[in-house]
Design an enzyme around this catalytic site. Sequence first.
Site, short mmCIF file in Angstrom:
data_model
loop_
_atom_site.label_atom_id
_atom_site.label_comp_id
_atom_site.label_asym_id
_atom_site.label_seq_id
_atom_site.Cartn_x
_atom_site.Cartn_y
_atom_site.Cartn_z
N ILE A 298 28.99 46.58 44.59
CA ILE A 298 29.69 45.32 44.85
C ILE A 298 31.08 45.54 45.43
O ILE A 298 31.78 44.59 45.76
CB ILE A 298 29.81 44.47 43.57
CG1 ILE A 298 30.49 45.25 42.45
CG2 ILE A 298 28.44 43.97 43.14
CD1 ILE A 298 30.74 44.44 41.19
N GLY A 299 31.48 46.78 45.58
CA GLY A 299 32.80 47.02 46.15
C GLY A 299 33.15 48.48 46.11
O GLY A 299 32.38 49.33 45.65
N GLY B 183 36.61 50.87 45.18
CA GLY B 183 38.00 51.00 44.76
C GLY B 183 38.68 52.10 45.55
O GLY B 183 38.10 52.68 46.48
N GLY B 184 39.93 52.41 45.18
CA GLY B 184 40.66 53.42 45.91
C GLY B 184 40.07 54.81 45.77
O GLY B 184 40.24 55.66 46.63
N PHE B 185 39.32 55.06 44.69
CA PHE B 185 38.85 56.41 44.42
C PHE B 185 37.38 56.46 44.02
O PHE B 185 36.92 57.44 43.43
CB PHE B 185 39.71 57.06 43.34
CG PHE B 185 41.16 57.07 43.71
CD1 PHE B 185 41.67 57.99 44.61
CD2 PHE B 185 42.02 56.10 43.20
CE1 PHE B 185 43.00 57.98 44.98
CE2 PHE B 185 43.36 56.09 43.56
CZ PHE B 185 43.84 57.02 44.45
N GLY B 186 36.63 55.42 44.33
CA GLY B 186 35.21 55.44 44.01
C GLY B 186 34.59 54.08 44.20
O GLY B 186 35.26 53.10 44.50
N VAL C 268 32.18 50.65 43.10
CA VAL C 268 32.05 49.73 41.97
C VAL C 268 30.65 49.12 42.03
O VAL C 268 30.22 48.66 43.09
CB VAL C 268 33.12 48.62 42.01
CG1 VAL C 268 33.00 47.72 40.79
CG2 VAL C 268 34.52 49.22 42.10
N LYS D 142 33.11 50.94 37.53
CA LYS D 142 33.98 51.56 38.53
C LYS D 142 33.93 53.07 38.38
O LYS D 142 34.44 53.63 37.40
CB LYS D 142 35.41 51.04 38.37
CG LYS D 142 36.42 51.58 39.36
CD LYS D 142 37.77 50.95 39.07
CE LYS D 142 38.86 51.48 40.00
NZ LYS D 142 40.18 50.86 39.67
N ASP E 228 50.82 46.46 42.30
CA ASP E 228 49.89 46.30 43.43
C ASP E 228 49.24 44.92 43.40
O ASP E 228 48.02 44.79 43.49
CB ASP E 228 48.82 47.40 43.40
CG ASP E 228 48.20 47.64 44.78
OD1 ASP E 228 48.79 47.20 45.79
OD2 ASP E 228 47.15 48.28 44.84
#
Length: 373
Positions: free
Chosen positions: A54-55, A57-60, A62, A76, A174
Amino acid sequence: MRCSCFGGPSVDKKRGSAAETLHGIDGDLLQDVNHISYNELRSATDNFHSSNKIGRGGFGDVYKGTLRSGIQVAVKTLSAQSKQGVREFLNEIKTISNVRHPNLVELIGCCVQGANRILVYEYLENNSLDRALLGSRSTNIRLDWGRRSAICLGIARGLAFLHEELVPHIVHRDIKASNILLDKDLNPKIGDFGLAKLFPENITHISTRIAGTTGYLAPEYALGGQLTMKADVYSFGVLILEIISGRNSTKPSWGGMEKLLLEWAWQLHEEGRPLELVDPEMGEFPEEEVIRYIKVAFFCTQSAANRRPLTSQVVDMLSKQIRLNDKLLTAPGFFRDSDSASGGPSSMKKSTTDSTSYQMSSVPVTITEVTPR
């Protein structure tokens, strides 16, 4: 009411490498966190099948999943090669493992097993705010003014909780549309605390590395690394303008010129045309209320941090029929990363020596005040 929710190492404790840190404090940091086995998460996500992604993240990646208990979750994953990701993994657990608020994403548990580092959150049906805003023409989500104003207010309440009710306080660092998730009723929840900082009450600022996203960075933080809670307030002000306009603040060209969204919005305000900022997809809206929200965004993005309101004041400014004292409103400041001139969002995790800060007026600095009606 204040809530003390944290134990473990102090904010300023020195750390070794990311891997050493993880092994060194697992016992203390993770003892109060719900542990979910890798096998259960693999089963919950159908072996992390691409159809459940579904998405990212900055490092992996989701994934959506369903635990044995029937609870739907967002899983995540962390790239095993990412040392910075490990630091953010630890930081997220440290900051929000015991925090609960209607406008914060709930961390349900984690997996620390072998090389696997996985965070498990509550699943939010309507994904991120940026998808709802920028992808509205291809989704079934219609963000009328009622929903947009409620989203602004919900985010402000979540930030006020982090900044003023928790002890130690938390600065998110952020705040942006992609880190705001929406539940089935489009209630907003602040997520992704990988860059967050604990902020003890007895200090005025933290000197830290620059981290965040270009287009949302407060100038004093982007240039000097001086972090206060007012950096989140600035980011939230930019986010208000995005919610009203349905446009991305990181795009470097507005009004047919090389202007940031904030700069363009201020130009419209000065020219007496603030409602030209409004997303045409919004439909009918109360003009005076929308203008008030735009002005709140400008108060939040004042060039000097001490001119910006506290988040509790922002909640009042958004939720109550308060007359804002326009005489105290000066031009906002903004930061532009020179590397982002070609467009597109840029993640700020580097030196800012090649960047420029602009103040759009030279009006003397005073404390921001709000005058009740």
